[in-house]
Design a protein around this motif. Structure first.
Motif, short mmCIF file in Angstrom:
data_model
loop_
_atom_site.label_atom_id
_atom_site.label_comp_id
_atom_site.label_asym_id
_atom_site.label_seq_id
_atom_site.Cartn_x
_atom_site.Cartn_y
_atom_site.Cartn_z
N ASP A 22 -18.02 46.35 -16.99
CA ASP A 22 -17.00 45.95 -16.02
C ASP A 22 -16.30 44.72 -16.59
N LEU A 23 -15.02 44.86 -16.93
CA LEU A 23 -14.29 43.75 -17.56
C LEU A 23 -14.15 42.54 -16.65
N ALA A 24 -14.27 42.71 -15.34
CA ALA A 24 -14.21 41.55 -14.43
C ALA A 24 -15.39 40.61 -14.65
N ASN A 25 -16.46 41.12 -15.24
CA ASN A 25 -17.66 40.31 -15.46
C ASN A 25 -17.86 39.92 -16.92
N ILE A 26 -16.87 40.20 -17.76
CA ILE A 26 -16.91 39.80 -19.17
C ILE A 26 -16.17 38.48 -19.30
N THR A 68 -28.97 50.75 -26.43
CA THR A 68 -30.03 51.42 -25.68
C THR A 68 -30.06 51.09 -24.19
N SER A 69 -29.57 49.91 -23.79
CA SER A 69 -29.63 49.53 -22.38
C SER A 69 -28.64 48.41 -22.09
N ASP A 70 -27.84 48.58 -21.07
CA ASP A 70 -26.87 47.54 -20.70
C ASP A 70 -27.44 46.64 -19.61
N SER A 71 -26.76 45.52 -19.36
CA SER A 71 -27.26 44.53 -18.40
C SER A 71 -26.70 44.74 -17.01
N GLU A 72 -27.42 44.22 -16.02
CA GLU A 72 -26.92 44.25 -14.65
C GLU A 72 -25.67 43.39 -14.50
N ARG A 73 -25.57 42.31 -15.29
CA ARG A 73 -24.44 41.37 -15.17
C ARG A 73 -23.09 42.06 -15.35
N THR A 74 -22.99 42.99 -16.27
CA THR A 74 -21.69 43.61 -16.57
C THR A 74 -21.64 45.09 -16.22
N MET A 75 -22.60 45.55 -15.41
CA MET A 75 -22.62 46.98 -15.09
C MET A 75 -21.45 47.38 -14.19
N VAL A 76 -21.06 48.64 -14.31
CA VAL A 76 -19.99 49.21 -13.51
C VAL A 76 -20.54 49.55 -12.12
N THR A 77 -19.76 49.20 -11.09
CA THR A 77 -20.10 49.48 -9.70
C THR A 77 -18.92 50.20 -9.04
N PRO A 78 -19.06 50.66 -7.80
CA PRO A 78 -17.93 51.28 -7.12
C PRO A 78 -16.71 50.34 -6.98
N ALA A 79 -16.92 49.02 -7.07
CA ALA A 79 -15.82 48.06 -6.96
C ALA A 79 -15.09 47.83 -8.29
N THR A 80 -15.62 48.38 -9.38
CA THR A 80 -15.03 48.15 -10.70
C THR A 80 -13.63 48.73 -10.79
N ILE A 83 -12.60 48.79 -17.12
CA ILE A 83 -13.82 48.93 -17.91
C ILE A 83 -13.55 48.77 -19.40
N ALA A 84 -14.61 48.48 -20.12
CA ALA A 84 -14.65 48.64 -21.57
C ALA A 84 -15.75 49.65 -21.83
N ALA A 85 -15.43 50.71 -22.55
CA ALA A 85 -16.43 51.71 -22.96
C ALA A 85 -16.44 51.68 -24.49
#
Length: 122
Positions: A22-26, A68-80, A83-85
């Motif tokens: 989620d780019l809002a959290n980057i 292998t695993s992303d963080s909760e801090r930058t995870m995508v949610t319904p409010a996102t 994004i960066a993929a």
């Protein structure tokens, strides 16, 4: 949601890891480097991961993702909204353009994707 489903499908089809953020959290630029001693983050639905020596994506606030695993801090949610993929091609850049195009098509078709930019960085 649909964005996560699209990313998972492209990862399965391509057999490549795909980081989704989620780019809002980057904060600042995203860099790819080896994890340093003592670096951790809380994985999505997991515990704190020891990142030392692992390939990680980091921003100004520290590590936030790995192949292998992303963080909760930058995870995508319904409010996102943005994004960066990131597709990771450990074997080089062959085929990455094709998979970026596949992801773009699916994001437009199933996740209301628009203003999509892609680039291959070696």
């Amino acid at each position: 949601g649909a964005v996560v489903d699209v990313i998972n499908l492209v990862s399965v089809e391509s057999r490549l890891p795909v980081g989704l953020y989620d780019l809002a959290n980057i904060q600042g630029d995203i860099v790819f480097r080896a994890g340093r001693a003592g670096e951790t983050y809380k994985g999505i639905g997991k515990y704190d991961l020891n990142l030392e020596g692992l390939p990680v994506f980091c921003d100004a606030a520290g590590p936030h993702g790995s192949p292998t695993s992303d963080s909760e801090r930058t995870m995508v949610t319904p409010a996102t909204k943005r994004i960066a993929a990131i597709l990771v091609g450990f074997g080089g850049s062959d085929g990455l353009d094709r998979w970026c195009q596949r992801m773009t098509t699916l994001l437009q078709q199933y996740a209301q994707g628009h203003a999509i930019e892609s680039k291959v960085v070696a």
